[in-house]
Structure formats: C-alpha cells, structure tokens
Design a protein around this motif. Sequence first.
Motif, mmCIF file in Angstrom:
data_model
loop_
_atom_site.group_PDB
_atom_site.id
_atom_site.type_symbol
_atom_site.label_atom_id
_atom_site.label_comp_id
_atom_site.label_asym_id
_atom_site.label_seq_id
_atom_site.Cartn_x
_atom_site.Cartn_y
_atom_site.Cartn_z
ATOM 1 N N GLY A 107 1.644 18.056 32.632
ATOM 2 C CA GLY A 107 0.961 19.059 31.830
ATOM 3 C C GLY A 107 1.407 20.454 32.189
ATOM 4 O O GLY A 107 2.322 20.652 33.003
ATOM 5 N N SER A 143 -5.173 27.489 27.523
ATOM 6 C CA SER A 143 -4.072 26.809 26.823
ATOM 7 C C SER A 143 -3.476 25.681 27.667
ATOM 8 O O SER A 143 -2.259 25.485 27.695
ATOM 9 N N LYS A 145 -2.470 21.955 28.510
ATOM 10 C CA LYS A 145 -2.096 20.799 27.696
ATOM 11 C C LYS A 145 -1.479 19.726 28.578
ATOM 12 O O LYS A 145 -0.837 20.017 29.586
ATOM 13 N N SER A 158 -6.889 15.131 26.957
ATOM 14 C CA SER A 158 -7.000 16.594 26.994
ATOM 15 C C SER A 158 -7.191 17.050 28.440
ATOM 16 O O SER A 158 -7.677 16.290 29.284
#
Length: 224
Positions: A107, A143, A145, A158
């Motif tokens: 991520g 932000s 991810k 998520s």
Amino acid sequence: MRTSLFVGLAAAGFLASTAGAQAQDATGIAAGDWLVRLRGIVVAPNESSGGILPAIPTGKVGVGDAVMPEVDFTYMATDNIGAELIVSSTRHDIQGREAISGLGKVGHTWVLPPTLTLQYHFMPKTAVRPYIGAGINYTTFYSAKTSDSLNKALGKTSLSLKDSVGYALQAGIDIDLNKKFFLNLDVKYIDMRTTARLDTNGTINQTKVDINPLVFGFGIGTRF
C-alpha cells in the motif's frame, strides 16, 4: 543512503560556512524578524511494526523513505528564541515484511505532519547561526490505498491509519549569504506512531506501526 546524506550535508555545511563567513553585509537576526525557508527534505523512517492481528500475527509492514519540498516559517520572539512552523506533505510506500514479504508493496499513504518547535539560536548576530529546537507534532494520514498484490491475496481491502501526536527534536544551522538570504541545514527527529486498519469486506485486521522518522533538510531562506 542515510550515511551518504550525512556526509553530503556535512560537506555542504563546510562549504557554505566558508562562504557565509566571507559574506558581506551579513546582519544576523533580531527580535521581531520573520524567517522563511524553502528546503528539500528526505524523510527516513526508523520504523517497526507489530503483527497484523488477528489474521496474520507473523506478518509485519515497513514504511519507505520519501523526498519532498518543505516550507517553514519562524518568528523571532527575542534575539535568541524563535518559534517555527513546518509545512510539508510526503508520500510513503508500505512494504510487506516477514510472513507477507512476498507481497512486496502492500500500500501507500500520504502524510501531513505539521510540526511546531521552539528554537534557541546560539549566535543571532553572526553570519553562521546554529540552533536547536523542541516541540510538538501532529500527523494525519490521508489518501491511503492498498496495492493490487494485497487485494489479490486478501480480497478487496481498504486501508486507514490513525492520526499521531508526538514530540519533535531539531538541530540546524543558518549561514548568511548576504543581509537578506541564507543557507539552511536542518535535522529533525519526530516521534510518530499509528495503527493501520485493514478492512476486507467487513473483516478487520490491524497493526501498530512506529514510524519515528529522521527528517534531513537543506535549502535557502530569507528574512524580513
């Protein structure tokens, strides 16, 4: 990389201090001055994490370095004492470690860590002015991810990270080029930790992460 950066900063400091010592019309700083600096920074986390609980207790994560510009503003309350606010945002990759190391990048997140320090400037009326500082940091993560590799392994997932509040320590030096502009070298340590939360179709896993970065900066400033 960090050793090379230290060597580079030391060399730049030596050359700049030589130039600063020869600068003409250098006036130093005084109470009431505003100092504005533009730095290039390297954010180098000293990171560690716990297991990813409850599903992958032997899986851990690491946080990568980042390079970014930074702006800071310092107000001199007295000739020696100033308050500095640091404004920047950096993007960091998150890597799988131990049991999930095979996933590689799992991520990324953007980090906004406004930091306020109280500084002591040792020699405000000279062309070369070392200082130290200490203060408080508030970090928010946004932000965030997950990567394709993590989503393939766990299913659509998520990522969110809890905000952090901690202390900050600082040391640096300003080196006059003339009466208006100066070079700056700066190093900070920021106490920063978070909890990363993974949500896979309602199944929650989380891990505690200590980030605790060193922030190395080199740039130019002006005073008014």
